[in-house]
Design a protein around this motif. Sequence first.
Motif, PDB file in Angstrom:
ATOM      1  N   ALA A 134       0.573  -1.308   0.093  1.00  0.00           N
ATOM      2  CA  ALA A 134      -0.084  -0.377   0.037  1.00  0.00           C
ATOM      3  C   ALA A 134       0.378   1.361  -0.144  1.00  0.00           C
ATOM      4  CB  ALA A 134      -0.888  -0.457   0.990  1.00  0.00           C
ATOM      5  N   MET A 135       1.975   0.782   0.249  1.00  0.00           N
ATOM      6  CA  MET A 135       2.593   2.224   0.305  1.00  0.00           C
ATOM      7  C   MET A 135       2.850   2.991  -1.000  1.00  0.00           C
ATOM      8  SD  MET A 135       6.644   1.922   2.529  1.00  0.00           S
ATOM      9  CE  MET A 135       7.140   3.953   3.763  1.00  0.00           C
ATOM     10  N   PRO A 136       2.903   4.123  -0.959  1.00  0.00           N
ATOM     11  CA  PRO A 136       3.325   4.965  -2.145  1.00  0.00           C
ATOM     12  C   PRO A 136       4.935   5.158  -3.088  1.00  0.00           C
ATOM     13  CG  PRO A 136       2.320   6.846  -1.186  1.00  0.00           C
ATOM     14  CD  PRO A 136       2.677   4.829  -0.206  1.00  0.00           C
ATOM     15  N   ILE A 137       4.787   4.940  -4.191  1.00  0.00           N
ATOM     16  CA  ILE A 137       6.111   4.612  -4.705  1.00  0.00           C
ATOM     17  C   ILE A 137       6.794   5.474  -3.779  1.00  0.00           C
ATOM     18  CG2 ILE A 137       7.546   5.536  -6.681  1.00  0.00           C
ATOM     19  CD1 ILE A 137       5.733   3.255  -8.311  1.00  0.00           C
ATOM     20  N   VAL A 138       6.647   6.821  -4.385  1.00  0.00           N
ATOM     21  CA  VAL A 138       7.803   7.901  -3.338  1.00  0.00           C
ATOM     22  C   VAL A 138       7.985   7.896  -2.058  1.00  0.00           C
ATOM     23  CG1 VAL A 138       7.798  10.442  -3.259  1.00  0.00           C
ATOM     24  CG2 VAL A 138       7.140   9.951  -5.367  1.00  0.00           C
ATOM     25  N   ALA A 139       6.855   7.305  -1.242  1.00  0.00           N
ATOM     26  CA  ALA A 139       7.388   7.293   0.114  1.00  0.00           C
ATOM     27  C   ALA A 139       8.370   5.518   0.269  1.00  0.00           C
ATOM     28  CB  ALA A 139       5.906   6.980   0.881  1.00  0.00           C
ATOM     29  N   GLN A 140       7.444   5.216   0.140  1.00  0.00           N
ATOM     30  CA  GLN A 140       8.732   3.492  -0.268  1.00  0.00           C
ATOM     31  C   GLN A 140      10.546   4.598  -0.605  1.00  0.00           C
ATOM     32  OE1 GLN A 140       7.799   1.232  -3.426  1.00  0.00           O
ATOM     33  NE2 GLN A 140       5.881   0.525  -2.714  1.00  0.00           N
ATOM     34  N   MET A 141      10.451   4.520  -1.517  1.00  0.00           N
ATOM     35  CA  MET A 141      11.289   5.322  -2.480  1.00  0.00           C
ATOM     36  C   MET A 141      12.906   5.997  -1.318  1.00  0.00           C
ATOM     37  SD  MET A 141      12.216   3.739  -4.813  1.00  0.00           S
ATOM     38  CE  MET A 141      13.901   4.180  -5.127  1.00  0.00           C
ATOM     39  N   THR A 142      11.495   7.040  -0.832  1.00  0.00           N
ATOM     40  CA  THR A 142      11.933   8.665   0.394  1.00  0.00           C
ATOM     41  C   THR A 142      12.671   7.057   2.180  1.00  0.00           C
ATOM     42  OG1 THR A 142      10.418   8.607   1.405  1.00  0.00           O
ATOM     43  CG2 THR A 142      11.267  10.047  -0.346  1.00  0.00           C
ATOM     44  N   VAL A 143      12.159   6.347   2.166  1.00  0.00           N
ATOM     45  CA  VAL A 143      12.601   5.526   3.342  1.00  0.00           C
ATOM     46  C   VAL A 143      13.614   4.593   2.765  1.00  0.00           C
ATOM     47  CG1 VAL A 143      11.381   3.233   4.621  1.00  0.00           C
ATOM     48  CG2 VAL A 143       9.609   5.237   4.333  1.00  0.00           C
ATOM     49  N   TRP A 144      13.614   4.475   2.111  1.00  0.00           N
ATOM     50  CA  TRP A 144      15.034   3.073   1.794  1.00  0.00           C
ATOM     51  C   TRP A 144      16.041   4.210   0.971  1.00  0.00           C
ATOM     52  CZ3 TRP A 144      15.771  -1.707   1.296  1.00  0.00           C
ATOM     53  CH2 TRP A 144      14.397  -2.774   1.004  1.00  0.00           C
TER      54      TRP A 144
ATOM     55  N   VAL B  27       7.834   0.327   6.721  1.00  0.00           N
ATOM     56  CA  VAL B  27       7.428   0.987   7.262  1.00  0.00           C
ATOM     57  C   VAL B  27       6.757   1.870   8.619  1.00  0.00           C
ATOM     58  CG1 VAL B  27       4.489   1.560   7.419  1.00  0.00           C
ATOM     59  CG2 VAL B  27       5.458  -0.211   5.434  1.00  0.00           C
ATOM     60  N   TYR B  28       7.932   0.364   9.469  1.00  0.00           N
ATOM     61  CA  TYR B  28       7.968   0.710  11.604  1.00  0.00           C
ATOM     62  C   TYR B  28       8.927   1.933  10.396  1.00  0.00           C
ATOM     63  CZ  TYR B  28       9.790   0.143  15.224  1.00  0.00           C
ATOM     64  OH  TYR B  28      10.257   1.418  16.675  1.00  0.00           O
ATOM     65  N   TRP B  29      10.083   1.979  10.430  1.00  0.00           N
ATOM     66  CA  TRP B  29      11.140   2.754  10.263  1.00  0.00           C
ATOM     67  C   TRP B  29      10.618   4.479   9.912  1.00  0.00           C
ATOM     68  CZ3 TRP B  29      14.900   2.269  13.471  1.00  0.00           C
ATOM     69  CH2 TRP B  29      16.261   2.529  12.981  1.00  0.00           C
ATOM     70  N   MET B  30       9.844   4.110   9.133  1.00  0.00           N
ATOM     71  CA  MET B  30       9.230   5.372   8.619  1.00  0.00           C
ATOM     72  C   MET B  30       7.655   5.575   9.757  1.00  0.00           C
ATOM     73  SD  MET B  30       6.337   6.138   5.123  1.00  0.00           S
ATOM     74  CE  MET B  30       5.386   4.860   6.476  1.00  0.00           C
ATOM     75  N   VAL B  31       7.763   5.704  10.131  1.00  0.00           N
ATOM     76  CA  VAL B  31       6.992   5.695  11.591  1.00  0.00           C
ATOM     77  C   VAL B  31       8.433   6.194  12.549  1.00  0.00           C
ATOM     78  CG1 VAL B  31       5.842   5.337  13.008  1.00  0.00           C
ATOM     79  CG2 VAL B  31       4.794   4.694  10.488  1.00  0.00           C
ATOM     80  N   ASN B  32       8.813   4.960  12.966  1.00  0.00           N
ATOM     81  CA  ASN B  32       9.722   5.437  13.842  1.00  0.00           C
ATOM     82  C   ASN B  32      10.904   6.588  13.853  1.00  0.00           C
ATOM     83  OD1 ASN B  32      11.751   5.269  16.285  1.00  0.00           O
ATOM     84  ND2 ASN B  32      13.454   3.921  14.886  1.00  0.00           N
ATOM     85  N   SER B  33      11.524   6.946  12.477  1.00  0.00           N
ATOM     86  CA  SER B  33      11.706   8.321  12.372  1.00  0.00           C
ATOM     87  C   SER B  33      11.528   9.152  11.857  1.00  0.00           C
ATOM     88  CB  SER B  33      12.625   7.728  11.147  1.00  0.00           C
ATOM     89  OG  SER B  33      13.746   6.396  10.976  1.00  0.00           O
ATOM     90  N   GLN B 248      12.271  15.229   8.984  1.00  0.00           N
ATOM     91  CA  GLN B 248      10.609  15.970   8.567  1.00  0.00           C
ATOM     92  C   GLN B 248      10.586  14.640   7.325  1.00  0.00           C
ATOM     93  OE1 GLN B 248      11.796  19.599   7.982  1.00  0.00           O
ATOM     94  NE2 GLN B 248      12.698  20.362   9.958  1.00  0.00           N
ATOM     95  N   VAL B 249      11.470  14.392   6.778  1.00  0.00           N
ATOM     96  CA  VAL B 249      10.953  13.632   5.242  1.00  0.00           C
ATOM     97  C   VAL B 249      10.560  12.843   5.771  1.00  0.00           C
ATOM     98  CG1 VAL B 249      12.326  12.889   3.751  1.00  0.00           C
ATOM     99  CG2 VAL B 249      13.029  14.575   3.696  1.00  0.00           C
ATOM    100  N   MET B 250      10.870  11.387   6.488  1.00  0.00           N
ATOM    101  CA  MET B 250       9.936  10.956   7.235  1.00  0.00           C
ATOM    102  C   MET B 250       8.395  10.798   7.847  1.00  0.00           C
ATOM    103  SD  MET B 250      11.360   8.029   6.318  1.00  0.00           S
ATOM    104  CE  MET B 250      12.134   9.128   4.812  1.00  0.00           C
ATOM    105  N   ALA B 251       8.477  12.118   8.010  1.00  0.00           N
ATOM    106  CA  ALA B 251       6.748  12.605   9.033  1.00  0.00           C
ATOM    107  C   ALA B 251       6.296  13.193   7.757  1.00  0.00           C
ATOM    108  CB  ALA B 251       7.182  13.754   9.711  1.00  0.00           C
ATOM    109  N   GLY B 252       6.324  13.749   6.348  1.00  0.00           N
ATOM    110  CA  GLY B 252       6.309  13.610   4.856  1.00  0.00           C
ATOM    111  C   GLY B 252       5.993  12.894   4.975  1.00  0.00           C
ATOM    112  N   SER B 253       6.936  11.321   4.709  1.00  0.00           N
ATOM    113  CA  SER B 253       6.551  10.800   3.705  1.00  0.00           C
ATOM    114  C   SER B 253       5.069   9.641   4.720  1.00  0.00           C
ATOM    115  CB  SER B 253       7.632   9.482   3.493  1.00  0.00           C
ATOM    116  OG  SER B 253       8.573   9.772   3.415  1.00  0.00           O
TER     117      SER B 253
END
Lengths: 315, 282
Positions: A134-144, B27-33, B248-253
């Motif tokens: 479900a993760m949007p592509i851009v969000a996937q890419m920023t996290v990775w 996904v967890y790492w995004m939220v955590n960060s 901030q980037v992760m909060a935006g994500s």
Amino acid sequence: MTTPAVAPSRLDDSPASSKKPFGKRILPYLLLTPALLALLVGMGYPLGWQILNSFREYGLAQQFGQPPAWVGLDNYITLLTDSFFWSVLIKSVLFMAVTALATVILGIGMALMMKAVSRPARITLQVAMLLAWAMPIVAQMTVWNWMIDQRNGLLNYTLSWIPGVDMIGHNWLVNPLSFFAVASVIITWASVPFVALSVYAALTQVSGEVKEAAALDGASGWQMLRRITLPIIRPILVILLLLQMIWDLRVYAQIELLQGFGSAGDRYDLLGTYIYGMGVGQGQFGMAAAAAMLVMIFTIGLSWFYVRELLKEDD
Amino acid sequence: MNTKTSTGKWIGSTAAILIALLWAFPVYWMVNSSFQTTTTINALTPTWFPFPGGTMANYKAVLDPSTGFGTALRMSVMITVLSLAVCIVFAFLASLAISRFKFRGRKSFVLAIILIQMLPAEAMFIAQYKMIAELNLLNTVIGISIIYIATVIPFTTWMLRGFVAGVPADLEEAAMVDGCTRFGAFMRVTFPLLAPGLVASAVYAFIQVWNEFALASVLLTEDASETLPLWLRDFAQPSAYGPIPWGQVMAGSVLVAIPVMIFFLIVQGRMTQGMVGGAVKG
């Protein structure tokens, strides 16, 4: 998950004869018209434009008003004799083959696992799959991109646990091979859920009776899988593999984003970014159209057998 | 024998849960960060949990008007609403035509729908860009919606067709025997049964349009016309002024991703059915 009722709908199958009232004969066409018009405008016209201009000289000069001249197959010939085009094409095909195969194999594995394990474990796995999917592509890419960050990224930190390894400061996006490996891992991670859940849905439709009969005949688990389960779900496996191949061949967003994160340059191009750069970037619309047509022809070639099978069944 | 299989199942279940954790980890790492302070996020040792010590500062910073989040959100909403409304109506009508009627050209239309999905959309960008540019619709809601509608209609029609075919025509006929008109029978019998399928297809189309990045990056080139995915890309871009503010980037994500992910979790069961159904029914 419940399965949908599979009772076939009855088609209005009386032949389209003049006995039927005019209103009834024209109704399906009226229903189709809006969708058809939308498709003609959004797809049909651009496709026509693309086919036409792949045979014309359409560069920057034409942007400024000079009429485009017909050049026949020149654009195609220029591309097909350009070694850089070939290198991008070969890279893209390899990228597609590795990514699509990895995705489908992992996806089938996960689906079989969902079928085999206990209910809580299955639900946990399904929810995890859904989250990634479900993760949007851009969000996937920023996290990775954050996880592989050279200084504070988790990947380098974790790898440095291995005795004698110090990865802090290693940039994964500089070496082109490493760049494409990163892209392939991210895309596989994001695409496995669709395959896994679709295969799982198909597995739940395989009737238990067939399997019981096979078990009575003494089939082992592996034989059951190879001889019974996989053949039954084969149509779905074929379309999933095909879709993955098509999607992975034309991949654009992930590559574009990774390039934006710090590795610009045509060494990091696959077909999608290459065509975009040639067209919108350099204004060579004729050449870009021809390159896009080549990708399209290649894709249609890939899907041809599948579509033919589908048409036979529809008869 | 019995203990052996249950041990096997136990090992399998443990493995499945480990894989699940691995898969959901980004996904967890995004939220955590997104809850980390600048200090903890730039430390050489990662912080594995958001609490204690978590902060909402990153979210405050992202939602500040200066970041342009609000503008991008408005743009995304307008494009999605327009595309979705048009697409669902058109696709629904088309799905009725191909699943309830037999007519000359039906097969060609079904084939066209399949073929369009096979076409590499990314290969059409150049032509779509030229067309929208010539119509003077670059950086407008209408311009990109024209393309989105055409992109989403085929799959939505395909999905809806599976759902319509799942409602037996017999039901309608029974209602017609009881004195309903064909239209009345459809509205009273079939339509309510289709509602869940319609919702699932609409959410599917919503996710496609809301998350779309590639075409938007081609057709929406001005800052003022950016959708949320484009906004996030720019926000996450390395800049000359200093290190990337990862918190901030992760909060935006999170803000871009979480609403869609919730929608998705709600309807996905039906979506997979629609897809498998469509494939099985050819």
